[in-house]
Design an enzyme around this catalytic site. Structure first.
Site, PDB file in Angstrom:
ATOM      1  N   LYS A 198      -5.574   8.724  -8.167  1.00  0.00           N
ATOM      2  CA  LYS A 198      -5.770   7.550  -7.310  1.00  0.00           C
ATOM      3  C   LYS A 198      -7.218   7.108  -7.406  1.00  0.00           C
ATOM      4  CE  LYS A 198      -4.432   5.857  -2.795  1.00  0.00           C
ATOM      5  NZ  LYS A 198      -5.646   5.294  -2.258  1.00  0.00           N
ATOM      6  N   CYS A 219     -24.180  -1.187  33.832  1.00  0.00           N
ATOM      7  CA  CYS A 219     -25.022  -0.406  32.912  1.00  0.00           C
ATOM      8  C   CYS A 219     -25.190  -1.214  31.613  1.00  0.00           C
ATOM      9  CB  CYS A 219     -24.332   0.926  32.620  1.00  0.00           C
ATOM     10  SG  CYS A 219     -25.063   1.833  31.253  1.00  0.00           S
ATOM     11  N   SER A 273       0.862  -1.183   0.000  1.00  0.00           N
ATOM     12  CA  SER A 273       0.000   0.000   0.000  1.00  0.00           C
ATOM     13  C   SER A 273       0.904   1.240   0.000  1.00  0.00           C
ATOM     14  CB  SER A 273      -0.932  -0.001   1.195  1.00  0.00           C
ATOM     15  OG  SER A 273      -0.206  -0.235   2.356  1.00  0.00           O
TER      16      SER A 273
HETATM   17  S1  IVH Z   1       0.230   2.418  -7.940  1.00  0.00           S
HETATM   18  C1  IVH Z   1       2.450   0.189  -3.954  1.00  0.00           C
HETATM   19  N1  IVH Z   1      -1.681   3.787  -9.014  1.00  0.00           N
HETATM   20  O1  IVH Z   1      -3.933   2.736  -4.000  1.00  0.00           O
HETATM   21  C2  IVH Z   1       1.161   0.345  -4.664  1.00  0.00           C
HETATM   22  N2  IVH Z   1      -2.184   2.606  -7.042  1.00  0.00           N
HETATM   23  O2  IVH Z   1      -2.615   3.046  -1.236  1.00  0.00           O
HETATM   24  C3  IVH Z   1       1.327   1.303  -5.785  1.00  0.00           C
HETATM   25  N3  IVH Z   1      -4.494   2.835  -6.274  1.00  0.00           N
HETATM   26  O3  IVH Z   1      -3.152  -0.519  -3.207  1.00  0.00           O
HETATM   27  C4  IVH Z   1       0.181   1.208  -6.662  1.00  0.00           C
HETATM   28  N4  IVH Z   1      -5.161   4.148  -7.904  1.00  0.00           N
HETATM   29  O4  IVH Z   1      -4.863  -0.244  -5.011  1.00  0.00           O
HETATM   30  C5  IVH Z   1      -1.338   2.976  -8.008  1.00  0.00           C
HETATM   31  N5  IVH Z   1      -3.262   5.044 -10.107  1.00  0.00           N
HETATM   32  C6  IVH Z   1      -2.938   4.253  -9.109  1.00  0.00           C
HETATM   33  C7  IVH Z   1      -3.864   3.869  -8.119  1.00  0.00           C
HETATM   34  C8  IVH Z   1      -3.443   3.040  -7.085  1.00  0.00           C
HETATM   35  C9  IVH Z   1      -5.523   3.509  -6.815  1.00  0.00           C
HETATM   36  C10 IVH Z   1      -4.567   2.058  -5.037  1.00  0.00           C
HETATM   37  C11 IVH Z   1      -3.881   0.735  -5.114  1.00  0.00           C
HETATM   38  C12 IVH Z   1      -2.993   0.648  -3.913  1.00  0.00           C
HETATM   39  C13 IVH Z   1      -3.434   1.798  -3.100  1.00  0.00           C
HETATM   40  C14 IVH Z   1      -2.256   2.353  -2.348  1.00  0.00           C
END
Ligand code: IVH
Length: 667
Positions: free
Chosen positions: A116, A432, A83
């Site tokens: 994201k 309680c 993550s």
């Molecule tokens: S790159 C190390 N790109 O965000 C993981 N992740 O907090 C790097 N996510 O688990 C992943 N949009 O599921 C990447 N454009 C994006 C993303 C993305 C959503 C999610 C992904 C990851 C989480 C990380």
């Protein structure tokens, strides 16, 4: 609201909005967040729509401003699905850049950024170009095999497009599964009409759908897969090139990604999207920023669960306005009386919010929040929504001050303050009903014994039927008795009894935490378990013994003594014993190779998680600590060590060793 009341409200709203606009545009002052202004404008527009006769040409509305489910096979990920660490401001992005520049001072950095997507992470594995497996992230190491469900998604190619290097061998594509906002609204409306369970937000719907056991149901729901990563042996690339390849192979990408060679450009881009993102078809809460060069990205390594070479930028917490319908008092497990505002439901960051915490009596007074007030509510991340302030200019004089009760609303006992300067009022009555119920819920909760099916409703039902009166009673529940309750059928009764029975030998630390002793959180429970090894020894511990535990001070120790000194609690422990509950004793490792030696680990150790490293240390009789202190023997540096840690190590004479030396010691 009748028209006369509406007219007054409309006038007040206009004044407030106009005032905001004037100060914002002319004086460059900001009296409230944009979200709050939007929310007020929305209310005004709604009132004007309801009473068109109130619309005036000068109204502001007339101007046009600029974890792991059952039922699926588990699959081990070939590389961990990590993550990201969050950053919440430009400053934090810049700090991140400074940190990585220190680690790779000679490199010219490029930053890859992509929106994201707010959905659920998914891994697709292709063998010789053919999709063989789709899996969820799970706990990052092991996910669920949801291949049949994934195969119903039109955006997931069953075969990689075109002849390329990827047509041979193993290829893994990672990405996010989402449902578009529009589809979510439609689907939820349909679910509601059919009397079925609706979902709080698009992410929940997407995640809930992928975990359906029936692929036909999944096929009926329009989910979309967006790719963001591509793994194939021998494929060296930048993240930008990864995206190009993904498109060639037949995958959708967000269409928002870009590369920058300086932080300024990156920050501007993120700001540009702050509002524009609302127009995207999917929900997003920010941007992912990665070091573009993948080799460098890999080289920067991993800290805990997140790579050093990437961060997630989160847009500020979402705010909105709504009205306080009422205020009630919620009694917690330890008796704390928390005032909670019942709100007119409002959408915040994609979820409907109808309750928000007011923290305590002092806060209500300080912020002067009254029943009937229009208030600003805010939600940040997963935190419970809170009332930020009340908009006093919108008052109509019908608002009522809230009188904090002097008695517990659940059991009528006088509320007390444990200490005079404490902010929290408490119900001191251990029996309680609200406290009993919350105690049992805590006992069964995720971080404690994690008993499936023992949520609030079931606990309440069992209490009401007088089948239980404390958590120890759970272990004497009988199938037939549970079956008699309205909430339960044969399978659910059987499952519940089995789930409870499966937790007869919990790890000692979990059991201690589950008891709900005040001041004893999960980490303290672990420390206590390691020190005392059995529940009996802990129960007999005196103040001196307790103070020997690293991190336990007078307050915590007193609280533990009070709990174990209470005859009712001793009876509870006896009942657990009588009902066959035997927490696993912590193995005695005295005389172990690492006895008297303590470790702190920073960064990561390749080939093992921190927990594994900690277990190994403890198994050899050593102590694992969370921070360097007096008497810490070794600071294990998995990667670069921050200056403050190094300073501390020097101060306490702690030896700094690297990963290799550490592995040698614990071999
Ligand atoms: S790159 C190390 N790109 O965000 C993981 N992740 O907090 C790097 N996510 O688990 C992943 N949009 O599921 C990447 N454009 C994006 C993303 C993305 C959503 C999610 C992904 C990851 C989480 C990380």
């Amino acid at each position: 609201m009748n028209i006369a009341q509406a007219e007054k409200r409309v006038a007040k709203l206009r004044e407030l909005i106009n005032d905001y606009r004037y100060k914002y545009h002319v004086l460059d002052e900001s009296t409230m967040s944009e979200a709050v202004a939007d929310s007020l404008k929305h209310e005004l527009a709604e009132l004007e729509a309801k009473y068109p006769e109130l619309v005036t040409p000068d109204s502001p509305t007339q101007s046009i401003p600029g974890e792991i489910a059952k039922g699926f096979k588990k699959v081990q990920h070939q590389t961990r699905m990590l993550s990201l660490n969050d950053v919440f401001s430009k400053e934090e992005i810049e700090n991140w850049v400074v940190r990585i520049k220190k680690l790779v001072p000679d490199e010219k950095l490029e930053y890859f950024s992509d929106i994201k997507l707010d959905g659920l992470a998914c891994s697709l594995v292709y063998e010789d170009g053919v999709l063989v497996r789709g899996a969820t992230r799970g706990d990052s190491f092991v996910g669920e095999d949801v291949t049949s469900n994934i195969k119903t998604l039109e955006s997931v190619p069953l075969r990689l497009r075109g002849a390329s290097d990827f047509s041979k061998g193993r290829t893994e594509v990672r990405g996010e599964i989402v449902i578009f906002k529009e589809e979510f609204t439609k689907l939820n409306a349909k679910l509601e009409k059919d009397g079925l369970k609706t979902y709080a937000n698009p992410r929940n719907l997407a995640a809930g759908t992928i975990r359906q056991l029936d692929p036909k149901l999944v096929a009926a729901r329009p989910l979309t897969f967006f790719a963001y990563d591509l793994i194939h042996e021998g494929f060296d690339a930048t993240h930008e090139q990864v995206y190009t390849s993904l498109n060639k192979l037949g995958f959708k990408t967000s269409g928002v990604h870009r590369v920058f060679n300086n932080v300024d450009g990156l920050e501007k881009y993120i700001s540009q999207w702050a509002d524009k993102r609302q127009e995207l078809k999917f929900n997003t809460d920010g941007f992912v920023i990665k070091v573009n060069d993948r080799e460098l990205y890999e080289k920067l390594g991993v800290v805990g669960k997140a790579p050093r070479g990437a961060v997630a930028y989160k847009y500020p917490a979402e705010q909105s306005t709504t009205k306080v319908r009422d205020i009630f008092i919620s009694i917690g497990r330890t008796g704390s009386a928390t005032p909670v505002a019942i709100l007119e439901p409002v959408n915040l960051a994609g979820t409907t919010v109808s309750m928000a915490t007011l923290h305590n009596a002092g806060e209500i007074k300080r912020k002067d929040i009254r029943v009937g007030d229009t208030v600003i509510v805010e939600k940040a991340g997963d935190i419970i929504p809170a009332v930020v302030e009340s908009l006093k200019d919108l008052r109509s004089d019908n608002e009522e001050e809230f009188k904090f009760p002097t008695k517990c609303p659940e059991c009528n006992t006088d509320l007390v303050k444990l200490k005079e300067d404490e902010a929290v009022w408490r119900c001191p009555n251990n029996s309680c009903p609200a406290r009993v119920s919350k105690r049992i819920q805590h006992f069964a909760s995720r971080g404690a014994l994690d008993i499936d099916g023992m949520g609030e409703k079931n606990v309440e039902a069992l209490l009401e039927a007088k089948l239980i009166s404390d958590s120890a009673d759970l272990y004497s529940l009988k199938y037939e008795d549970v079956l008699d309750l309205e909430r339960f059928a044969e399978t659910s009764s059987k499952n519940l009894i089995e789930a409870i029975s499966a937790k007869k030998n919990p790890p000692l630390a979990k059991f201690i935490y589950a008891l709900g002793v005040r001041q004893v959180g999960a980490q303290t429970a672990i420390d206590l378990a390691n020190k005392f090894k059995t529940i009996d020894k802990l129960s007999e511990a005196n103040l001196e013994d307790l103070l020997e535990v690293e991190g336990i001070g007078e307050v915590v120790a007193e609280s533990i003594l009070t709990w174990f000194g209470d005859p009712d609690n001793q009876k509870l422990l006896e009942k657990f014993y009588k009902n066959g509950v035997r927490p696993e004793n912590v193995e005695d490792v005295s005389g172990g190779k690492l006895e008297g030696i303590s470790f702190v680990i920073t960064g990561s150790i390749s080939g093992m998680s921190r927990e594994e490293a900690a277990d190994r240390i403890r198994a050899l009789g050593g102590t694992f600590q969370s921070s360097v202190g007096k008497g810490t023997t070794y600071l294990v540096a998995g990667g670069a060590v921050g200056e403050s840690k190094l300073k501390k190590a020097e101060q306490y004479g702690t030896k700094v060793i690297d990963e290799e030396e550490f592995i040698n010691i614990i071999k």
